[in-house]
Design a protein around this motif. Sequence first.
Motif, PDB file in Angstrom:
ATOM      1  N   UNK A 116     -53.915  47.910 -46.072  1.00 55.20           N
ATOM      2  CA  UNK A 116     -52.967  47.079 -45.330  1.00 55.20           C
ATOM      3  C   UNK A 116     -53.619  45.808 -44.813  1.00 55.20           C
ATOM      4  N   UNK A 117     -52.849  44.752 -44.741  1.00 58.05           N
ATOM      5  CA  UNK A 117     -53.303  43.539 -44.071  1.00 58.05           C
ATOM      6  C   UNK A 117     -53.128  43.729 -42.564  1.00 58.05           C
ATOM      7  N   UNK A 118     -53.576  42.753 -41.789  1.00 57.92           N
ATOM      8  CA  UNK A 118     -53.371  42.819 -40.340  1.00 57.92           C
ATOM      9  C   UNK A 118     -51.889  42.938 -40.021  1.00 57.92           C
ATOM     10  N   UNK A 119     -51.076  42.173 -40.759  1.00 60.43           N
ATOM     11  CA  UNK A 119     -49.626  42.238 -40.552  1.00 60.43           C
ATOM     12  C   UNK A 119     -49.074  43.594 -40.978  1.00 60.43           C
ATOM     13  N   UNK A 120     -49.659  44.153 -42.029  1.00 59.05           N
ATOM     14  CA  UNK A 120     -49.198  45.445 -42.507  1.00 59.05           C
ATOM     15  C   UNK A 120     -49.446  46.566 -41.515  1.00 59.05           C
ATOM     16  N   UNK A 121     -50.540  46.482 -40.774  1.00 58.44           N
ATOM     17  CA  UNK A 121     -50.876  47.515 -39.799  1.00 58.44           C
ATOM     18  C   UNK A 121     -49.843  47.614 -38.690  1.00 58.44           C
ATOM     19  N   UNK A 122     -49.182  46.508 -38.389  1.00 62.53           N
ATOM     20  CA  UNK A 122     -48.180  46.501 -37.318  1.00 62.53           C
ATOM     21  C   UNK A 122     -46.761  46.397 -37.864  1.00 62.53           C
ATOM     22  N   UNK A 123     -46.604  46.671 -39.161  1.00 68.13           N
ATOM     23  CA  UNK A 123     -45.307  46.566 -39.820  1.00 68.13           C
ATOM     24  C   UNK A 123     -44.653  47.948 -39.910  1.00 68.13           C
ATOM     25  N   UNK A 124     -43.445  48.026 -40.452  1.00 67.35           N
ATOM     26  CA  UNK A 124     -42.823  49.333 -40.661  1.00 67.35           C
ATOM     27  C   UNK A 124     -43.614  50.254 -41.593  1.00 67.35           C
ATOM     28  N   UNK A 161     -48.961  43.924 -53.045  1.00 61.36           N
ATOM     29  CA  UNK A 161     -48.370  45.256 -53.129  1.00 61.36           C
ATOM     30  C   UNK A 161     -47.144  45.409 -52.231  1.00 61.36           C
ATOM     31  N   UNK A 162     -47.058  44.620 -51.198  1.00 59.50           N
ATOM     32  CA  UNK A 162     -45.925  44.713 -50.279  1.00 59.50           C
ATOM     33  C   UNK A 162     -45.795  43.391 -49.538  1.00 59.50           C
ATOM     34  N   UNK A 163     -44.555  43.013 -49.262  1.00 58.50           N
ATOM     35  CA  UNK A 163     -44.332  41.772 -48.514  1.00 58.50           C
ATOM     36  C   UNK A 163     -43.029  41.845 -47.741  1.00 58.50           C
ATOM     37  N   UNK A 164     -42.964  41.018 -46.722  1.00 56.84           N
ATOM     38  CA  UNK A 164     -41.711  40.778 -46.018  1.00 56.84           C
ATOM     39  C   UNK A 164     -41.438  39.282 -46.104  1.00 56.84           C
ATOM     40  N   UNK A 165     -40.164  38.955 -46.120  1.00 58.15           N
ATOM     41  CA  UNK A 165     -39.736  37.562 -46.091  1.00 58.15           C
ATOM     42  C   UNK A 165     -38.684  37.462 -44.989  1.00 58.15           C
ATOM     43  N   UNK A 166     -39.138  37.097 -43.797  1.00 59.63           N
ATOM     44  CA  UNK A 166     -38.239  37.161 -42.663  1.00 59.63           C
ATOM     45  C   UNK A 166     -38.010  38.618 -42.286  1.00 59.63           C
ATOM     46  N   UNK A 167     -37.096  38.880 -41.386  1.00 53.47           N
ATOM     47  CA  UNK A 167     -36.883  40.251 -40.927  1.00 53.47           C
ATOM     48  C   UNK A 167     -36.024  41.102 -41.858  1.00 53.47           C
ATOM     49  N   UNK A 168     -35.391  40.500 -42.858  1.00 54.75           N
ATOM     50  CA  UNK A 168     -34.395  41.235 -43.622  1.00 54.75           C
ATOM     51  C   UNK A 168     -34.752  41.486 -45.078  1.00 54.75           C
ATOM     52  N   UNK A 169     -35.933  41.072 -45.509  1.00 57.24           N
ATOM     53  CA  UNK A 169     -36.343  41.287 -46.903  1.00 57.24           C
ATOM     54  C   UNK A 169     -37.668  42.033 -46.931  1.00 57.24           C
ATOM     55  N   UNK A 170     -37.678  43.174 -47.614  1.00 54.09           N
ATOM     56  CA  UNK A 170     -38.887  43.981 -47.750  1.00 54.09           C
ATOM     57  C   UNK A 170     -39.077  44.340 -49.216  1.00 54.09           C
ATOM     58  N   UNK A 171     -40.240  43.999 -49.755  1.00 57.98           N
ATOM     59  CA  UNK A 171     -40.558  44.310 -51.141  1.00 57.98           C
ATOM     60  C   UNK A 171     -41.770  45.222 -51.220  1.00 57.98           C
ATOM     61  N   UNK A 172     -41.651  46.319 -51.958  1.00 60.75           N
ATOM     62  CA  UNK A 172     -42.729  47.295 -52.113  1.00 60.75           C
ATOM     63  C   UNK A 172     -43.012  47.506 -53.594  1.00 60.75           C
ATOM     64  N   UNK A 173     -44.234  47.242 -54.013  1.00 61.89           N
ATOM     65  CA  UNK A 173     -44.598  47.436 -55.420  1.00 61.89           C
ATOM     66  C   UNK A 173     -44.775  48.920 -55.739  1.00 61.89           C
ATOM     67  N   UNK A 174     -45.073  49.722 -54.752  1.00 61.78           N
ATOM     68  CA  UNK A 174     -45.351  51.151 -54.921  1.00 61.78           C
ATOM     69  C   UNK A 174     -44.130  51.974 -54.504  1.00 61.78           C
ATOM     70  N   UNK A 224     -37.119  54.067 -41.654  1.00 63.19           N
ATOM     71  CA  UNK A 224     -36.510  54.094 -40.324  1.00 63.19           C
ATOM     72  C   UNK A 224     -37.020  52.954 -39.461  1.00 63.19           C
ATOM     73  N   UNK A 225     -38.323  52.683 -39.554  1.00 63.91           N
ATOM     74  CA  UNK A 225     -38.899  51.588 -38.777  1.00 63.91           C
ATOM     75  C   UNK A 225     -38.318  50.242 -39.163  1.00 63.91           C
ATOM     76  N   UNK A 226     -38.125  50.049 -40.466  1.00 59.56           N
ATOM     77  CA  UNK A 226     -37.544  48.786 -40.928  1.00 59.56           C
ATOM     78  C   UNK A 226     -36.088  48.665 -40.493  1.00 59.56           C
ATOM     79  N   UNK A 227     -35.337  49.754 -40.602  1.00 56.61           N
ATOM     80  CA  UNK A 227     -33.945  49.732 -40.166  1.00 56.61           C
ATOM     81  C   UNK A 227     -33.841  49.492 -38.661  1.00 56.61           C
ATOM     82  N   UNK A 228     -34.810  50.016 -37.905  1.00 58.59           N
ATOM     83  CA  UNK A 228     -34.838  49.762 -36.464  1.00 58.59           C
ATOM     84  C   UNK A 228     -35.008  48.272 -36.174  1.00 58.59           C
TER      85      UNK A 228
END
Length: 242
Positions: A116-124, A161-174, A224-228
């Motif tokens: 995980x990146x620094x952002x990933x550690x605090x992400x959903x 492997x994973x990204x967010x684009x704003x609060x409403x877009x989540x992309x997961x390669x895995x 669930x975290x992302x939906x929250x």
Amino acid sequence: MKALAIRHVGFEHLGTFTPVLAGRGYDVRYRDAGVDSLAPERDAPDLLIVLGGPIGAYEEAAYPFLSDELRLIERQLKAGKPLLGICLGAQLIARAMGARVYPNKTKEIGWGPLTPTTEGLSSPLAPLGRNSWQVLHWHGDTFDLPEGAVRLGSTAKTENQAFVAGPKVLGLQFHIEFRNEEIERWLIGHAVEISAAGVEHAQLRTDTMRWGPGLERAGPDCLSGWLDLLKARGRAKLRVVQ
């Protein structure tokens, strides 16, 4: 609330995400690519989920339905409504956002750790840490990070492997929606790809027994975290309007 899931092969479905979405009040409908129409309806769904599949996001000459699928994704982005992509789905989102999708230097099939990146550690995605960040990889393509997106994780073979684009877009390669009990369906359905990549069936089964149970718990928590976050964002907008 309406959720639309685009499915490319029968066994790559919502898996462990299904009860989470039902519990959040989503009425989930599938459209099967190549069978059902992917033309956008009048209103964008409250949530669009684009699932995985063994084709390239750039192969619309061979699979014409991809053109409609990209338009569906573009409409969701323009409408500013939640959008989740898994594997091929993440690649299609990246392409719809203007990024390049192309064959990776090597296929990545099997269980392995996400860094995980620094952002990933605090992400959903943070619940994956309870499973030592072990996830199921099953892809041969990769993509450039879309403009404005934030990388959440990488592996030695695949930077994005994973990204967010704003609060409403989540992309997961895995795959974090994977259900252990369906490993044999994956082994049968992807038999040619597994053979070409030189991956051992026995190792896939062994690793699924080791890491699968943890992922079955962590994956739904990630969703669930992302939906929250989406819900909190919606409440914040409501307060501003009031």
